[in-house]
Design a protein around this motif. Structure first.
Motif, short mmCIF file in Angstrom:
data_model
loop_
_atom_site.label_atom_id
_atom_site.label_comp_id
_atom_site.label_asym_id
_atom_site.label_seq_id
_atom_site.Cartn_x
_atom_site.Cartn_y
_atom_site.Cartn_z
N LYS A 1 2.63 3.88 31.65
CA LYS A 1 2.27 5.06 32.43
C LYS A 1 1.35 5.97 31.61
CE LYS A 1 6.69 5.38 33.41
NZ LYS A 1 7.92 6.00 33.40
N ASP A 2 0.48 6.66 32.28
CA ASP A 2 -0.36 7.67 31.67
C ASP A 2 0.36 9.01 31.82
OD1 ASP A 2 -2.23 9.48 30.83
OD2 ASP A 2 -3.82 8.78 32.15
N TRP A 3 0.85 9.54 30.71
CA TRP A 3 1.64 10.77 30.72
C TRP A 3 0.79 12.01 30.50
CZ3 TRP A 3 6.82 11.08 31.82
CH2 TRP A 3 7.51 9.86 31.89
N THR A 4 -0.53 11.90 30.49
CA THR A 4 -1.36 13.06 30.19
C THR A 4 -1.21 14.18 31.21
OG1 THR A 4 -3.27 12.01 31.23
CG2 THR A 4 -3.07 11.77 28.84
N TRP A 5 -0.77 13.88 32.40
CA TRP A 5 -0.55 14.91 33.42
C TRP A 5 0.46 15.95 32.96
CZ3 TRP A 5 4.42 15.36 35.00
CH2 TRP A 5 5.25 14.25 34.79
N THR A 6 1.29 15.60 31.99
CA THR A 6 2.34 16.53 31.55
C THR A 6 1.80 17.75 30.84
OG1 THR A 6 2.72 15.35 29.46
CG2 THR A 6 4.06 14.68 31.37
N ASP B 1 11.43 14.93 35.34
CA ASP B 1 12.60 14.35 34.68
C ASP B 1 13.24 15.34 33.71
OD1 ASP B 1 12.24 11.91 36.03
OD2 ASP B 1 10.92 11.17 34.46
N CYS B 2 12.52 15.68 32.65
CA CYS B 2 13.09 16.51 31.60
C CYS B 2 12.95 18.00 31.87
CB CYS B 2 12.47 16.17 30.24
SG CYS B 2 10.75 16.69 30.02
N HIS C 1 5.85 17.78 24.97
CA HIS C 1 6.53 17.15 26.09
C HIS C 1 7.23 15.87 25.64
CE1 HIS C 1 6.85 14.01 29.17
NE2 HIS C 1 7.54 14.96 29.75
N ASP C 2 6.57 15.09 24.81
CA ASP C 2 7.17 13.85 24.31
C ASP C 2 8.48 14.16 23.57
OD1 ASP C 2 6.85 11.08 24.39
OD2 ASP C 2 5.81 10.99 22.47
N LEU C 3 8.46 15.18 22.72
CA LEU C 3 9.65 15.56 21.96
C LEU C 3 10.77 16.01 22.91
CD1 LEU C 3 8.05 17.57 19.00
CD2 LEU C 3 8.60 15.12 19.11
N ALA C 4 10.42 16.83 23.90
CA ALA C 4 11.43 17.30 24.86
C ALA C 4 11.96 16.15 25.71
CB ALA C 4 10.81 18.37 25.76
N HIS C 5 11.08 15.29 26.14
CA HIS C 5 11.47 14.20 27.03
C HIS C 5 12.44 13.23 26.34
CE1 HIS C 5 10.59 12.24 30.93
NE2 HIS C 5 11.03 11.17 30.28
N ASP D 1 16.03 11.90 27.24
CA ASP D 1 16.36 10.48 27.32
C ASP D 1 17.72 10.16 26.72
OD1 ASP D 1 14.06 9.43 28.64
OD2 ASP D 1 12.95 9.40 26.75
N VAL D 2 18.09 10.88 25.65
CA VAL D 2 19.35 10.59 24.96
C VAL D 2 20.46 11.59 25.31
CG1 VAL D 2 18.18 9.41 23.06
CG2 VAL D 2 18.73 11.85 22.85
N GLY D 3 20.21 12.42 26.31
CA GLY D 3 21.24 13.36 26.77
C GLY D 3 21.47 14.52 25.83
N ALA D 4 20.46 14.91 25.07
CA ALA D 4 20.59 16.04 24.16
C ALA D 4 19.71 17.19 24.66
CB ALA D 4 20.15 15.63 22.74
N THR D 5 20.02 18.37 24.20
CA THR D 5 19.21 19.54 24.56
C THR D 5 18.85 20.31 23.30
OG1 THR D 5 21.19 20.88 24.90
CG2 THR D 5 20.25 19.82 26.85
#
Length: 178
Positions: free
Chosen positions: A12-17, A24-25, A165-169, A173-177
């Motif tokens: 997927k191209d995630w640049t839209w984020t 999701d996140c 965004h990658d770091l937050a996502h 993904d692992v259920g952490a905040t």
């Protein structure tokens, strides 16, 4: 190398984020200002030592989904890759970034067999390096440009937003905040 179920590559191209809220996140990268990048790098990487201390850290939730350990190793490498891209953008005029195949990196570095304590230490160092790089950015440097090999163009700021965004996502993904 550890025997693991093959993970289908994320194409997927995630640049839209960098412009829209992630459904999701929930992270809204487009609202991040230059003065927030350094703090958010630290905030979005701070939970990883706790994640890496989980007793099931190396267990995949499903065979085709990375374990928290694999995600942590990926986040470490994300910080390194984005730190290198940032330096390139600050040192060169409109550089083109080399391709980075995250799925190949996971296999080559055997993320699944990594030592959690080592990944925690390396991730902290990589995140600190990324934050330090962004701490040096001033004024018009935020608008310097770089181009991904697929033609996607970033400024120093939008590259930071994309990375955040990658770091937050991956925390999501692992259920952490954070």
């Amino acid at each position: 190398m550890t025997e693991q179920q093959h993970i289908e590559p994320d194409t997927k191209d995630w640049t839209w984020t960098v412009e829209r809220r992630c459904p999701d996140c929930g992270f809204v990268a487009g609202e991040v200002g230059p003065d927030e990048v350094v703090g958010l790098v630290h905030r979005l990487t701070a939970p990883w030592p706790e994640v890496l201390a989980r007793p099931d850290v190396a267990t995949r939730p499903r065979p085709e989904v990375w374990s928290p350990l694999e995600y942590a190793a990926h986040v470490r490498d994300v910080c390194d890759v984005f730190g290198a891209r940032l330096r390139l953008m600050l040192d060169e005029e409109a550089p083109t970034f080399a391709d980075w195949d995250q799925d190949a990196a996971a296999i080559e570095k055997d993320y699944a067999a990594s030592e959690p304590d080592t990944v925690a230490d390396e991730l902290a160092i990589a995140a600190d390096g990324l934050a330090q790089g962004y701490a040096t950015v001033t004024g018009p440097q935020w608008e310097r440009r770089g181009i991904r090999s697929n033609g996607s163009e970033f400024t120093v700021l939008t590259l930071g937003r994309y990375c955040l965004h990658d770091l937050a996502h991956h925390l999501w993904d692992v259920g952490a905040t954070a």
